[in-house]
Design a protein around this motif. Structure first.
Motif, short mmCIF file in Angstrom:
data_model
loop_
_atom_site.label_atom_id
_atom_site.label_comp_id
_atom_site.label_asym_id
_atom_site.label_seq_id
_atom_site.Cartn_x
_atom_site.Cartn_y
_atom_site.Cartn_z
N HIS A 66 0.65 -1.22 -0.09
CA HIS A 66 0.06 -0.03 0.18
C HIS A 66 0.80 1.30 -0.05
CE1 HIS A 66 -3.47 -2.55 2.09
NE2 HIS A 66 -3.15 -2.89 0.94
N PRO A 67 1.17 1.57 -1.39
CA PRO A 67 1.74 3.17 -1.31
C PRO A 67 1.09 4.37 -1.03
CG PRO A 67 1.49 2.13 -3.36
CD PRO A 67 0.74 1.30 -2.67
N TYR A 68 1.77 5.28 -0.24
CA TYR A 68 1.17 6.45 0.22
C TYR A 68 2.19 7.57 -0.16
CZ TYR A 68 -2.17 3.59 2.80
OH TYR A 68 -3.23 2.61 2.85
N TYR A 109 -2.24 22.87 2.36
CA TYR A 109 -1.09 22.13 2.20
C TYR A 109 -1.01 21.32 3.40
CZ TYR A 109 -0.02 25.81 -1.17
OH TYR A 109 -0.05 26.45 -2.68
N PHE A 110 -0.38 19.94 3.14
CA PHE A 110 -0.32 18.99 4.24
C PHE A 110 0.64 17.93 3.96
CE2 PHE A 110 -3.23 17.49 1.24
CZ PHE A 110 -2.92 16.11 1.36
N THR A 111 1.06 17.11 4.95
CA THR A 111 1.98 16.00 4.85
C THR A 111 1.34 14.83 5.54
OG1 THR A 111 3.93 17.61 4.53
CG2 THR A 111 4.38 15.08 4.82
N LEU A 112 1.56 13.78 4.86
CA LEU A 112 0.98 12.57 5.74
C LEU A 112 2.18 12.06 6.66
CD1 LEU A 112 -0.84 10.08 5.77
CD2 LEU A 112 0.84 9.07 4.38
N ASN A 113 1.60 11.96 7.77
CA ASN A 113 2.49 11.60 9.11
C ASN A 113 3.18 10.46 8.76
OD1 ASN A 113 3.57 11.06 11.61
ND2 ASN A 113 1.89 12.06 12.79
N GLY A 219 -6.78 9.92 14.43
CA GLY A 219 -5.70 10.20 14.64
C GLY A 219 -4.91 11.23 13.93
N ALA A 220 -3.62 11.67 14.34
CA ALA A 220 -2.86 12.70 13.68
C ALA A 220 -2.20 12.26 12.62
CB ALA A 220 -2.11 13.38 14.91
N PHE A 221 -3.18 11.99 11.52
CA PHE A 221 -2.30 11.45 10.42
C PHE A 221 -1.89 12.29 9.48
CE2 PHE A 221 -6.05 8.32 11.45
CZ PHE A 221 -5.20 7.28 12.02
N LEU A 222 -2.51 13.48 9.61
CA LEU A 222 -1.86 14.75 8.40
C LEU A 222 -1.25 15.74 9.49
CD1 LEU A 222 -5.03 14.99 6.21
CD2 LEU A 222 -3.11 13.49 5.97
N THR A 223 -0.04 16.07 8.91
CA THR A 223 0.62 17.20 9.63
C THR A 223 1.00 18.42 8.80
OG1 THR A 223 2.74 16.42 8.94
CG2 THR A 223 1.87 15.31 11.00
N GLY A 224 1.47 19.59 9.36
CA GLY A 224 2.08 20.81 8.61
C GLY A 224 0.63 21.34 7.96
#
Length: 311
Positions: A66-68, A109-113, A219-224
């Motif tokens: 499972h690529p993310y 804008y975001f980044t996956l944790n 959960g805190a799955f997304l950061t920034g």
């Protein structure tokens, strides 16, 4: 009997060989992968996590990869097809405090944790079920841009919409679009900046997303997380009313300018005449200055006494 035994051997050997050949995986620099067991005698639990740009790694027989996305991503809400992402052209339409439906365009804008344990929980929650995209097709979040967009549209977009509704609902239309002031009866357009209110909306949306997204997603799955408000659009009928009011205001301003100019010219004429009354010689001098160039005879009081030489 030998044929049956050979068939059994081949039936076991060939799938095993295929599984062994496909049991290796690697990731690109911009992706991370969660590996889930998928062998005949395995459960479907998470086996491992492959970091970005990993080399060829043994992931087991028949495992699922499972690529993310591992890099910063963005989600754009826009009516401009040239700027639209895979989600297509759309707007968040929400009312201001005075009831004007405003179309909001912006980018999140975001980044996956990338914390491994967090990634595992994310895959357990969102990597094992499908999401329906705008094309009405269902896909997993790890199935390319289409799958990721479908997940984002169903799981994250409602939280963005709610955050915008809360922030926009606290402001009047004119506080975000100054020309909205023209809709008030008898109001005049006073130039003012809406930058402070735009910044207020952005800060409020960011704070809301930081608080609500972990609760909604589990959960805190997304950061920034950072939301950039690009444009606030008026409904077409409201925009037409504003344009009409602006045109009328421009006409009034032009008429007032002409009146002011006429008043100034009249005042200048009065002042000039007052000067001539006090200085008759000055009047004669100005008359001489206003005569055409090249005259040869000038006799005041005689309308035929101005002679211009023939050429």
């Amino acid at each position: 009997m030998a044929i049956i035994l050979l068939a059994l051997v081949l039936g076991f050997t060939i799938p095993t060989a295929i599984g062994a050949v496909t049991g290796f995986a690697s990731t690109q620099a911009g992706e991370v992968a969660v590996v889930r067991d998928g062998g005949l005698f395995d459960d479907n639990g998470i086996r491992q996590v492959l970091d970005p740009a990993s080399g060829l790694t043994w992931t087991g027989l028949w495992s699922d990869i499972h690529p993310y996305p591992a890099q910063q991503r963005f989600y754009t809400i826009t009516s401009d097809p040239k700027r639209a992402t895979a989600l297509g052209v759309d707007l968040v339409t929400t009312p201001s405090s005075d009831g004007v439906n405003l179309g909001i365009e912006g980018t999140l804008y975001f980044t996956l944790n990338l914390d491994r344990e967090t990634l595992k929980r994310f895959d357990d929650s969102f990597g094992t079920r499908t999401f329906r995209g705008q094309d009405n097709e269902s896909s997993y979040a790890w199935e390319g841009d289409a799958g990721w967009s479908a997940f984002f549209g169903q799981a994250v977009r409602p939280v963005i919409d709610n955050a915008l509704r809360v922030q926009i609902g606290d402001l009047r239309c004119a506080e975000l679009v100054p020309s909205c002031a023209m809709l008030d009866s008898g109001a005049e357009l006073v130039p003012r900046s809406s930058n402070a209110n735009v910044a207020k909306v952005q800060a409020g949306v960011n704070a809301t997303l930081e608080r609500d997204l972990p609760q909604m997603l589990g959960g805190a799955f997304l950061t920034g997380l950072r939301f950039n408000l690009v444009r606030v659009a008026l409904p077409q009928d409201v925009q037409r009313s504003v344009d009409t009011s602006l045109a009328a205001a421009a006409g009034v301003a032009e008429a007032r300018a002409k009146v002011d100019q006429a008043k100034a010219e009249a005042e200048a004429n009065r002042a000039r005449q007052n000067g001539y009354d006090k200085c008759p010689a000055c009047a004669e001098i100005d008359k001489l200055k206003s005569l055409p160039q090249g005259i040869t005879v000038y006799a005041p009081g005689n309308p035929d006494a101005v002679v211009v030489p023939s050429r």
